[in-house]
Design a protein around this motif. Structure first.
Motif, short mmCIF file in Angstrom:
data_model
loop_
_atom_site.label_atom_id
_atom_site.label_comp_id
_atom_site.label_asym_id
_atom_site.label_seq_id
_atom_site.Cartn_x
_atom_site.Cartn_y
_atom_site.Cartn_z
N THR A 15 0.83 -1.18 -0.10
CA THR A 15 -0.06 -0.28 -0.02
C THR A 15 0.87 1.24 -0.12
N PHE A 16 1.89 1.22 1.01
CA PHE A 16 2.64 2.52 1.03
C PHE A 16 3.71 2.54 -0.29
N THR A 17 3.85 1.36 -1.02
CA THR A 17 4.85 1.59 -2.11
C THR A 17 3.79 2.11 -3.15
N MET A 18 2.59 1.60 -3.35
CA MET A 18 1.86 2.16 -4.35
C MET A 18 1.65 3.74 -4.45
N ILE A 19 1.41 4.07 -2.91
CA ILE A 19 1.09 5.62 -2.85
C ILE A 19 2.41 6.32 -3.14
N PHE A 20 3.47 5.86 -2.65
CA PHE A 20 4.75 6.57 -3.01
C PHE A 20 5.15 6.63 -4.42
N ILE A 21 4.85 5.52 -5.31
CA ILE A 21 5.04 5.53 -6.62
C ILE A 21 3.86 6.56 -7.17
N MET A 22 2.76 6.58 -7.01
CA MET A 22 1.74 7.40 -7.64
C MET A 22 2.25 8.88 -7.28
N PHE A 23 2.61 9.23 -5.97
CA PHE A 23 2.97 10.75 -5.71
C PHE A 23 4.14 11.12 -6.52
N ASN A 24 5.28 10.13 -6.49
CA ASN A 24 6.18 10.61 -7.50
C ASN A 24 5.89 10.76 -8.86
N TYR A 25 4.99 9.83 -9.61
CA TYR A 25 4.56 9.89 -10.95
C TYR A 25 3.91 11.24 -11.03
N LEU A 26 2.89 11.64 -10.12
CA LEU A 26 2.18 12.81 -10.39
C LEU A 26 3.15 14.19 -10.34
N ASN A 27 4.01 14.13 -9.12
CA ASN A 27 5.11 15.08 -9.07
C ASN A 27 6.13 15.15 -10.32
N TYR A 28 6.50 14.26 -10.90
CA TYR A 28 7.07 14.35 -12.25
C TYR A 28 6.40 14.99 -13.37
N PHE A 29 5.28 14.51 -13.56
CA PHE A 29 4.48 15.21 -14.74
C PHE A 29 4.03 16.66 -14.47
N VAL A 30 3.95 16.96 -13.09
CA VAL A 30 3.70 18.52 -12.62
C VAL A 30 4.96 19.24 -12.91
#
Length: 53
Positions: A15-30
């Motif tokens: 769960t925490f790994t998926m949240i971390f990956i999604m946060f980094n993914y969104l941050n990268y595209f921003v």
């Protein structure tokens, strides 16, 4: 004193790994959006200041 629901450590890790990956993914595209806008703005300003002497 209340206790946590019985959750396995593997479930919490996933769960925490998926949240971390999604946060980094969104941050990268921003940041990619802001850098592309800055590049296009600098190109426009350079074209307008390109004088032939």
């Amino acid at each position: 004193m209340p206790q946590m629901a019985p959750m396995s450590w593997l479930y919490l890790f996933i769960t925490f790994t998926m949240i971390f990956i999604m946060f980094n993914y969104l941050n990268y595209f921003v940041f990619m959006k802001t850098t592309t806008n800055k590049k296009s703005m600098t190109m426009k300003s350079l074209k307008s200041l390109n004088w032939k002497w």
